[in-house]
Design a protein around this motif. Sequence first.
Motif, PDB file in Angstrom:
ATOM      1  N   ASP A  62      60.873  32.033  -9.114  1.00  0.00           N
ATOM      2  CA  ASP A  62      59.577  31.667  -8.548  1.00  0.00           C
ATOM      3  C   ASP A  62      58.660  32.878  -8.407  1.00  0.00           C
ATOM      4  OD1 ASP A  62      60.397  29.051  -8.429  1.00  0.00           O
ATOM      5  OD2 ASP A  62      60.906  29.102  -6.292  1.00  0.00           O
ATOM      6  N   PHE A  63      59.235  34.006  -7.982  1.00  0.00           N
ATOM      7  CA  PHE A  63      58.429  35.223  -7.835  1.00  0.00           C
ATOM      8  C   PHE A  63      57.920  35.690  -9.200  1.00  0.00           C
ATOM      9  CE2 PHE A  63      58.030  39.878  -7.662  1.00  0.00           C
ATOM     10  CZ  PHE A  63      57.064  39.992  -6.681  1.00  0.00           C
ATOM     11  N   PHE A  64      58.792  35.664 -10.191  1.00  0.00           N
ATOM     12  CA  PHE A  64      58.397  36.044 -11.549  1.00  0.00           C
ATOM     13  C   PHE A  64      57.254  35.167 -12.040  1.00  0.00           C
ATOM     14  CE2 PHE A  64      58.807  34.812 -16.039  1.00  0.00           C
ATOM     15  CZ  PHE A  64      58.594  36.028 -16.679  1.00  0.00           C
ATOM     16  N   GLU A  65      57.393  33.870 -11.874  1.00  0.00           N
ATOM     17  CA  GLU A  65      56.391  32.932 -12.390  1.00  0.00           C
ATOM     18  C   GLU A  65      55.040  33.123 -11.721  1.00  0.00           C
ATOM     19  OE1 GLU A  65      59.491  29.343 -13.667  1.00  0.00           O
ATOM     20  OE2 GLU A  65      58.254  29.153 -11.858  1.00  0.00           O
ATOM     21  N   SER A  66      55.023  33.277 -10.411  1.00  0.00           N
ATOM     22  CA  SER A  66      53.748  33.426  -9.704  1.00  0.00           C
ATOM     23  C   SER A  66      53.085  34.766 -10.042  1.00  0.00           C
ATOM     24  CB  SER A  66      53.959  33.312  -8.193  1.00  0.00           C
ATOM     25  OG  SER A  66      54.825  34.329  -7.716  1.00  0.00           O
ATOM     26  N   THR A  67      53.898  35.802 -10.218  1.00  0.00           N
ATOM     27  CA  THR A  67      53.353  37.120 -10.556  1.00  0.00           C
ATOM     28  C   THR A  67      52.746  37.118 -11.954  1.00  0.00           C
ATOM     29  OG1 THR A  67      55.013  38.203  -9.158  1.00  0.00           O
ATOM     30  CG2 THR A  67      53.866  39.570 -10.763  1.00  0.00           C
ATOM     31  N   VAL A  68      53.463  36.572 -12.919  1.00  0.00           N
ATOM     32  CA  VAL A  68      52.972  36.536 -14.291  1.00  0.00           C
ATOM     33  C   VAL A  68      51.735  35.643 -14.396  1.00  0.00           C
ATOM     34  CG1 VAL A  68      53.529  35.836 -16.658  1.00  0.00           C
ATOM     35  CG2 VAL A  68      55.214  37.072 -15.292  1.00  0.00           C
ATOM     36  N   ALA A  69      51.740  34.541 -13.658  1.00  0.00           N
ATOM     37  CA  ALA A  69      50.595  33.627 -13.686  1.00  0.00           C
ATOM     38  C   ALA A  69      49.322  34.278 -13.166  1.00  0.00           C
ATOM     39  CB  ALA A  69      50.912  32.371 -12.878  1.00  0.00           C
ATOM     40  N   ALA A  93      56.293  51.108 -13.210  1.00  0.00           N
ATOM     41  CA  ALA A  93      57.670  50.733 -12.857  1.00  0.00           C
ATOM     42  C   ALA A  93      57.681  49.506 -11.957  1.00  0.00           C
ATOM     43  CB  ALA A  93      58.379  51.907 -12.189  1.00  0.00           C
ATOM     44  N   ALA A  94      56.782  49.466 -11.000  1.00  0.00           N
ATOM     45  CA  ALA A  94      56.712  48.316 -10.099  1.00  0.00           C
ATOM     46  C   ALA A  94      56.253  47.074 -10.843  1.00  0.00           C
ATOM     47  CB  ALA A  94      55.767  48.624  -8.941  1.00  0.00           C
ATOM     48  N   PHE A  95      55.243  47.235 -11.695  1.00  0.00           N
ATOM     49  CA  PHE A  95      54.742  46.098 -12.474  1.00  0.00           C
ATOM     50  C   PHE A  95      55.832  45.549 -13.386  1.00  0.00           C
ATOM     51  CE2 PHE A  95      52.558  44.115 -16.059  1.00  0.00           C
ATOM     52  CZ  PHE A  95      51.603  43.332 -15.418  1.00  0.00           C
ATOM     53  N   LYS A  96      56.572  46.431 -14.042  1.00  0.00           N
ATOM     54  CA  LYS A  96      57.639  46.002 -14.939  1.00  0.00           C
ATOM     55  C   LYS A  96      58.722  45.264 -14.178  1.00  0.00           C
ATOM     56  CE  LYS A  96      61.070  47.758 -18.218  1.00  0.00           C
ATOM     57  NZ  LYS A  96      61.613  48.948 -18.931  1.00  0.00           N
ATOM     58  N   SER A  97      59.098  45.769 -13.037  1.00  0.00           N
ATOM     59  CA  SER A  97      60.135  45.128 -12.228  1.00  0.00           C
ATOM     60  C   SER A  97      59.732  43.715 -11.819  1.00  0.00           C
ATOM     61  CB  SER A  97      60.408  45.976 -10.975  1.00  0.00           C
ATOM     62  OG  SER A  97      61.344  45.352 -10.128  1.00  0.00           O
ATOM     63  N   ASN A  98      58.463  43.523 -11.536  1.00  0.00           N
ATOM     64  CA  ASN A  98      57.979  42.221 -11.072  1.00  0.00           C
ATOM     65  C   ASN A  98      57.740  41.222 -12.197  1.00  0.00           C
ATOM     66  OD1 ASN A  98      57.980  43.179  -8.456  1.00  0.00           O
ATOM     67  ND2 ASN A  98      55.821  43.750  -8.487  1.00  0.00           N
ATOM     68  N   THR A  99      57.669  41.705 -13.440  1.00  0.00           N
ATOM     69  CA  THR A  99      57.312  40.817 -14.555  1.00  0.00           C
ATOM     70  C   THR A  99      58.347  40.834 -15.672  1.00  0.00           C
ATOM     71  OG1 THR A  99      55.984  42.555 -15.593  1.00  0.00           O
ATOM     72  CG2 THR A  99      54.844  41.051 -14.087  1.00  0.00           C
ATOM     73  N   ASP A 100      59.570  41.223 -15.356  1.00  0.00           N
ATOM     74  CA  ASP A 100      60.618  41.312 -16.372  1.00  0.00           C
ATOM     75  C   ASP A 100      61.313  39.960 -16.535  1.00  0.00           C
ATOM     76  OD1 ASP A 100      62.356  42.193 -18.249  1.00  0.00           O
ATOM     77  OD2 ASP A 100      63.490  43.532 -16.937  1.00  0.00           O
ATOM     78  N   ASN A 134      68.988  31.762 -10.007  1.00  0.00           N
ATOM     79  CA  ASN A 134      68.332  32.306  -8.821  1.00  0.00           C
ATOM     80  C   ASN A 134      66.896  31.801  -8.722  1.00  0.00           C
ATOM     81  OD1 ASN A 134      67.071  34.038  -6.871  1.00  0.00           O
ATOM     82  ND2 ASN A 134      68.752  35.494  -7.159  1.00  0.00           N
ATOM     83  N   ASP A 135      66.673  30.800  -7.886  1.00  0.00           N
ATOM     84  CA  ASP A 135      65.357  30.171  -7.763  1.00  0.00           C
ATOM     85  C   ASP A 135      64.298  31.132  -7.229  1.00  0.00           C
ATOM     86  OD1 ASP A 135      66.528  27.897  -8.656  1.00  0.00           O
ATOM     87  OD2 ASP A 135      66.557  26.858  -6.731  1.00  0.00           O
ATOM     88  N   SER A 136      64.655  31.983  -6.270  1.00  0.00           N
ATOM     89  CA  SER A 136      63.665  32.868  -5.662  1.00  0.00           C
ATOM     90  C   SER A 136      63.168  33.912  -6.655  1.00  0.00           C
ATOM     91  CB  SER A 136      64.252  33.557  -4.422  1.00  0.00           C
ATOM     92  OG  SER A 136      65.385  34.341  -4.774  1.00  0.00           O
ATOM     93  N   ILE A 137      64.085  34.460  -7.462  1.00  0.00           N
ATOM     94  CA  ILE A 137      63.683  35.423  -8.484  1.00  0.00           C
ATOM     95  C   ILE A 137      62.773  34.751  -9.511  1.00  0.00           C
ATOM     96  CG2 ILE A 137      64.508  36.828 -10.422  1.00  0.00           C
ATOM     97  CD1 ILE A 137      66.937  37.534  -8.796  1.00  0.00           C
TER      98      ILE A 137
END
Length: 489
Positions: A217-224, A197-204, A212-215
């Motif tokens: 940026d967080f998505f991009e760095s997590t997926v990378a 659930a946590a992984f999905k939330s961070n990589t959806d 929303n720039d912050s969302i």
Amino acid sequence: MGKLIYKYSLNLSAKLDAFAYQRDAFDAIKDLDYAAIFHEQGLGKTKIAIDLLLYWLQECDIDTVLIVTKKQLVKNWENELAIHTFIKSSTLNSNKRDNYFIFNSPARIVITNFETISSERMRVELFAKSRNTAIIIDESTKIKNPDSKLTKDFFYLAPLFKKRVIMTGTPVANRPYDIWAQIYFLDFGASLGENFAAFKSNTDLSNDMTENDSIRDFFESTVASIYDKIRNFAVRETKKSGIISLPNKVYSNVVAEFEIQQQQMYEQVKSEMELLVEKDNEVILDNSEACLKRLLRLIQITSNPRLINDLYGSFSGKEISLDKLLEEIIINRKERVIVWSSFIENVDYFCKKYKKYSPTKIHGGMTIEARNKSVEIFKGGESWVLFATPQSAKEGLTLTIANNVIFYDRGFNLDDYLQAQDRIHRISQTKTCYIYNLMIKDSIDIWVDKLLQAKQNAAFLAQGDYQLAQYKDIMDYSYGDLIKEILKQ
């Protein structure tokens, strides 16, 4: 209960040599307890896996290797093993009586499908406990949903296998979080965490990243960071890395106009959906099954209005474009073509309409035997066009007798799109490959095109194909805004 050890003379050598990049992959993972083969579709993952299992049987005290694949690919594995090895494989299926004899035999290679593993879970467990077993899961995205019974059965059995390998050319089948369950089967959460659930939330890949720039940026760095966490046991090569020479792929978007009655039907359904958008700006944009079903209705109309109205008596705008394309490819260029549609009704309809091209077909309403027969006819050169649904023929098949594919319509699933087009772009292809995407102007088709491109970019980032800077340069998050414009225009 002690292990049953079977030792007898057997030729465990390979009949054919591997390509250099296949040997490199083999060398990188041959002594690991678990590994992932993520080479892009068409680069010969099966050969790597076969060399791997021969090595295990010869050098790693493995008694039996279990190969799990999709039902329609069992025959393909039987053929490949016969081509590459001197071992006669056994096959588990829905016949429990036959399965009993295999479970109690000294079989060294056993092929089966996902559903049989689930239905025979108790006997598979006993089998794995009675000998040293290894498992290779082909098309591992089948277990991408950690909440499904099928995936839970594989999680339960995983610790029993001395060696575990998964393989797929599209580990991110649709969204970045699709990779989690596949990796969990290997390392039980060591690299990507134990909390899905946590992984999905961070990589959806959500719809609000444009604003929303912050969302974003967080998505991009997590997926990378995903591939960096698994690279110690994962191997991946793509056709663009220069490891093998293949002809170019040329993409063409063929945009057609609505037929009058077709547009009227489209506008009626769209107006009903517009009310939902006005009521709740996100209700039509999320990834829920209910919302996707509503959007699918629009795709059906742009594809073939007969799918929702038997009384439709005209020709879809796409159908006119298809007529011209088939004539150009088959009559003028003397080349073969695969036409993909998500709908069985379209496949059956086109087979009747285009009899002059000696068509063949593959879809989920056909038996596995009938599908295999269609493949044989097409590969034998007896047919000029194969009509197929991606869900039933997108994986495991080499159809390089054709060098053209036409996507008459496309759904939301990235895996369907990537796997289907690469049936022709594989080892042994010598001609330039042409990919045609048929779309209706100012319709849901344009959004689908944007969405699939965004999903593909995110998949490439997660799989290590793109660096973060490259991804940022090309990524377009406008699909969320585009769907609003399409529905409200």
